[in-house]
Design a protein around this motif. Structure first.
Motif, mmCIF file in Angstrom:
data_model
loop_
_atom_site.group_PDB
_atom_site.id
_atom_site.type_symbol
_atom_site.label_atom_id
_atom_site.label_comp_id
_atom_site.label_asym_id
_atom_site.label_seq_id
_atom_site.Cartn_x
_atom_site.Cartn_y
_atom_site.Cartn_z
ATOM 1 N N ASP A 37 43.502 -47.447 -24.003
ATOM 2 C CA ASP A 37 42.384 -48.570 -23.455
ATOM 3 C C ASP A 37 43.278 -49.929 -23.564
ATOM 4 O OD1 ASP A 37 39.716 -49.434 -22.615
ATOM 5 O OD2 ASP A 37 40.075 -50.303 -24.622
ATOM 6 N N GLU A 38 43.789 -50.069 -24.669
ATOM 7 C CA GLU A 38 44.489 -51.224 -24.850
ATOM 8 C C GLU A 38 45.840 -51.708 -23.742
ATOM 9 O OE1 GLU A 38 46.063 -51.073 -28.921
ATOM 10 O OE2 GLU A 38 43.837 -51.384 -29.672
ATOM 11 N N ALA A 39 46.369 -50.257 -23.205
ATOM 12 C CA ALA A 39 47.134 -50.453 -22.439
ATOM 13 C C ALA A 39 46.793 -50.470 -21.024
ATOM 14 C CB ALA A 39 48.239 -49.247 -22.444
ATOM 15 N N GLY A 40 45.441 -50.565 -20.516
ATOM 16 C CA GLY A 40 44.965 -50.698 -19.490
ATOM 17 C C GLY A 40 44.576 -49.425 -18.916
ATOM 18 N N VAL A 41 44.686 -48.405 -19.310
ATOM 19 C CA VAL A 41 44.595 -47.066 -18.656
ATOM 20 C C VAL A 41 43.059 -46.947 -18.594
ATOM 21 C CG1 VAL A 41 44.785 -44.538 -19.070
ATOM 22 C CG2 VAL A 41 46.528 -46.009 -19.552
ATOM 23 N N GLN A 42 42.656 -46.476 -17.289
ATOM 24 C CA GLN A 42 41.134 -46.318 -17.042
ATOM 25 C C GLN A 42 40.956 -44.709 -16.924
ATOM 26 O OE1 GLN A 42 39.090 -48.907 -16.211
ATOM 27 N NE2 GLN A 42 40.717 -50.307 -16.973
ATOM 28 N N PHE A 43 39.626 -44.515 -17.220
ATOM 29 C CA PHE A 43 39.239 -43.074 -17.112
ATOM 30 C C PHE A 43 37.966 -43.081 -16.365
ATOM 31 C CE2 PHE A 43 41.862 -42.991 -21.170
ATOM 32 C CZ PHE A 43 42.281 -41.470 -21.151
ATOM 33 N N ALA A 44 37.956 -41.881 -15.497
ATOM 34 C CA ALA A 44 36.749 -41.411 -14.763
ATOM 35 C C ALA A 44 36.482 -40.285 -15.107
ATOM 36 C CB ALA A 44 37.223 -41.902 -13.190
ATOM 37 N N PHE A 45 35.302 -39.931 -15.536
ATOM 38 C CA PHE A 45 35.022 -38.778 -16.190
ATOM 39 C C PHE A 45 34.047 -38.151 -15.208
ATOM 40 C CE2 PHE A 45 36.064 -40.754 -20.300
ATOM 41 C CZ PHE A 45 36.871 -40.192 -20.649
ATOM 42 N N ARG A 46 33.748 -36.888 -15.319
ATOM 43 C CA ARG A 46 32.922 -35.945 -14.360
ATOM 44 C C ARG A 46 33.397 -36.178 -12.808
ATOM 45 N NH1 ARG A 46 29.071 -37.931 -17.985
ATOM 46 N NH2 ARG A 46 27.843 -35.845 -18.881
ATOM 47 N N HIS A 47 34.617 -36.162 -12.867
ATOM 48 C CA HIS A 47 35.494 -36.209 -11.363
ATOM 49 C C HIS A 47 36.251 -35.164 -11.386
ATOM 50 C CE1 HIS A 47 34.080 -40.187 -11.163
ATOM 51 N NE2 HIS A 47 34.680 -40.524 -10.141
ATOM 52 N N ARG A 48 35.870 -33.992 -10.681
ATOM 53 C CA ARG A 48 36.671 -32.831 -10.502
ATOM 54 C C ARG A 48 37.256 -32.842 -9.413
ATOM 55 N NH1 ARG A 48 36.828 -27.872 -12.466
ATOM 56 N NH2 ARG A 48 35.341 -28.176 -13.742
ATOM 57 N N TRP A 49 38.706 -32.836 -9.359
ATOM 58 C CA TRP A 49 39.653 -32.932 -8.171
ATOM 59 C C TRP A 49 39.645 -31.489 -7.447
ATOM 60 C CZ3 TRP A 49 44.538 -30.273 -7.092
ATOM 61 C CH2 TRP A 49 45.128 -30.741 -5.952
ATOM 62 N N ILE A 50 39.196 -31.892 -6.256
ATOM 63 C CA ILE A 50 39.264 -30.669 -5.090
ATOM 64 C C ILE A 50 40.073 -30.643 -3.981
ATOM 65 C CG2 ILE A 50 36.615 -30.095 -5.697
ATOM 66 C CD1 ILE A 50 36.075 -31.812 -3.432
ATOM 67 N N GLY A 51 40.959 -31.431 -4.097
ATOM 68 C CA GLY A 51 42.084 -31.750 -2.952
ATOM 69 C C GLY A 51 42.049 -32.903 -2.329
ATOM 70 N N TRP A 52 42.617 -32.943 -1.245
ATOM 71 C CA TRP A 52 43.000 -34.351 -0.235
ATOM 72 C C TRP A 52 41.861 -34.188 0.931
ATOM 73 C CZ3 TRP A 52 46.617 -30.984 -2.456
ATOM 74 C CH2 TRP A 52 47.538 -31.441 -3.362
ATOM 75 N N ASP A 53 41.403 -35.413 1.114
ATOM 76 C CA ASP A 53 40.886 -35.649 2.647
ATOM 77 C C ASP A 53 41.973 -35.634 3.686
ATOM 78 O OD1 ASP A 53 41.978 -38.108 2.633
ATOM 79 O OD2 ASP A 53 40.164 -39.337 2.548
ATOM 80 N N GLU A 54 41.211 -35.779 4.914
ATOM 81 C CA GLU A 54 42.189 -35.771 6.097
ATOM 82 C C GLU A 54 43.228 -37.055 5.893
ATOM 83 O OE1 GLU A 54 39.463 -35.860 9.344
ATOM 84 O OE2 GLU A 54 38.752 -33.877 8.777
ATOM 85 N N GLY A 55 42.932 -38.030 5.110
ATOM 86 C CA GLY A 55 43.765 -39.088 5.343
ATOM 87 C C GLY A 55 44.687 -39.218 4.100
ATOM 88 N N GLY A 56 44.812 -38.074 3.355
ATOM 89 C CA GLY A 56 45.673 -37.918 2.198
ATOM 90 C C GLY A 56 44.954 -38.600 1.060
ATOM 91 N N GLY A 57 43.884 -39.015 1.017
ATOM 92 C CA GLY A 57 43.301 -39.464 -0.054
ATOM 93 C C GLY A 57 42.849 -38.458 -1.270
ATOM 94 N N LEU A 58 42.974 -38.629 -2.649
ATOM 95 C CA LEU A 58 42.643 -37.695 -3.375
ATOM 96 C C LEU A 58 40.943 -37.455 -3.584
ATOM 97 C CD1 LEU A 58 44.422 -39.070 -6.375
ATOM 98 C CD2 LEU A 58 45.009 -36.867 -5.101
ATOM 99 N N LEU A 59 40.608 -36.379 -3.287
ATOM 100 C CA LEU A 59 39.076 -36.109 -3.227
ATOM 101 C C LEU A 59 38.659 -35.387 -4.721
ATOM 102 C CD1 LEU A 59 36.834 -35.893 -1.066
ATOM 103 C CD2 LEU A 59 37.424 -33.671 -0.438
#
Length: 393
Positions: free
Chosen positions: A106-128
């Motif tokens: 946290d002190e280093a600036g790392v962010q956490f996003a919980f309850r985010h299950r990665w399921i692949g990429w969208d059509e534009g290459g973004g993380l879904l």
């Protein structure tokens, strides 16, 4: 570990986690004492990874056990070496280390996003991601996957990512239980009496492989440290032949002639079980195991000559019928094959996407080797991602 490396290198880092909080499996690993690593010489240490050793040696060499201990101690958690050479934080638990680690991130600036299950990429290459609020897309200049194997799926590592990556052409070795228990068709009498009882000071042998240690009788089979150390050989034998014979030496420190001499002593009026307990210093569960195998063979223990009984005591044949479910295994074998990765742990088919930890195709026994390789590949992949991000500068 990767996030720490990337943040230290100046990158903006977000850790997306499918679970409601960080480190669920890390906390599970520390439930009985957090075995961080092992103190044996590095050459012996690396050999524990067997065929994966050439692919892991550079990463572990860059973050060896001594460096991992220093990292732990820098987080305010001093370590100690147990009698077996295993290394633990003095607090034993994972939670103090995890709290200190998360504070530093946290002190280093790392962010956490919980309850985010990665399921692949969208059509534009973004993380879904699948989230409680619906799908979410995130853009990233570099992506590092650390999605685990397929054991203890309720903690988040369910292996679903294998389908997503296979659809991209990434070669994945089938997931298999590692450091797991095995099923044995115990009789009701043996199961009901000895479930949960430990077999201590034994030696287990399958083929040319022998391990000293301890095992535990379970309702449906057998597990424990010595079993886990042989799990790869047992698993492969069961898969190849449908079953495997595990030989249990109940008194491995006693030579055959010494055993024969002890078993040739007069029994007097004592029961045969009591005679075995005194003459061979066998535990009740050890005697029960002998009786179980003798009953299956149709030859009562009392009918065996001293030499036959001595041979049986140090080579009790236990028929292993199957492998315990992968969901209950400590770890898994299989995963992304190393041919799919470059020297920086980047997926060759997906430039800018890296992978680390148990989702790679390696396995190791318990004893600190699992966490050590996970930490080390995390650091190595983090360095690879940082190199990717700065490649044009």
């Amino acid at each position: 570990m990767a996030a720490e490396v990337l943040a230290a290198g100046g990158a903006d880092v977000t850790v997306y986690d499918a679970m409601p909080s960080a480190g669920r499996k890390f906390l599970m690993a520390g439930r009985g004492g957090l075995n961080l690593t092992h103190s044996e010489p590095l050459t012996d240490f690396l050999a524990r990874y067997r065929e994966a050793m050439p692919h892991l040696s550079a990463a572990i060499g860059a973050l060896p056990p001594s460096a991992l201990r220093a990292w732990c101690e820098a987080l305010g958690q001093p370590t100690f070496t147990g009698s077996s050479g295993r290394v633990f934080p003095k607090a034993m638990k994972a939670s103090p280390l995890l709290r200190a680690w998360l504070r530093r991130l946290d002190e280093a600036g790392v962010q956490f996003a919980f309850r985010h299950r990665w399921i692949g990429w969208d059509e534009g290459g973004g993380l879904l991601f699948a989230t409680p609020d619906g799908p979410r897309v995130a853009d990233a200049e570099a992506t590092l996957l650390a999605l685990g194997g397929a054991s203890w799926p309720r903690l988040g590592s369910d292996g679903a990512w294998t389908v997503t990556l296979a659809e991209k052409g990434v070669a994945i070795a089938p997931m298999r239980p590692a450091n797991s228990g095995f099923t044995v068709a115990w009789s009701d009498v043996f199961r009901d009496r000895f479930e949960g009882q430990p077999l201590k000071g034994i030696a287990l042998t399958i083929g040319a492989h022998t391990v000293r240690g301890e095992a535990v009788v379970t309702r449906n089979g057998i597990e424990g440290g010595a079993i886990y150390a042989l799990s790869a050989e047992l698993r492969d034998a069961v898969h190849a032949k449908g079953a495997a014979t595990l030989h249990v030496a109940l008194r491995p420190d006693l030579g055959r002639q010494e055993l024969v001499t002890r078993l040739s002593a007069p029994k007097g009026k004592q029961s045969f079980s009591n005679f075995l307990r005194k003459a061979a210093q066998l535990s009740p569960v050890g005697i029960g195991l002998l009786q179980e195998i003798a009953a299956a063979s149709g030859r009562p223990l009392a009918s065996l000559a001293p030499a036959e009984l001595a041979d049986l005591i140090n080579a009790v044949p236990v028929q292993v019928a199957g492998v315990a479910p992968i969901a209950r295994a400590i770890s898994t074998a299989g995963g992304i094959t190393f041919d799919e990765l470059d020297e920086h742990f980047m997926l060759r088919r997906l430039p800018g996407t890296f992978a680390a930890g148990e989702m790679l195709d390696w396995e190791a026994p318990t004893g600190g080797y699992l966490l050590q390789a996970s930490f080390a590949t995390g650091v190595a992949a983090g360095k690879g991602a940082l190199k990717w991000l700065t490649r044009k500068s």
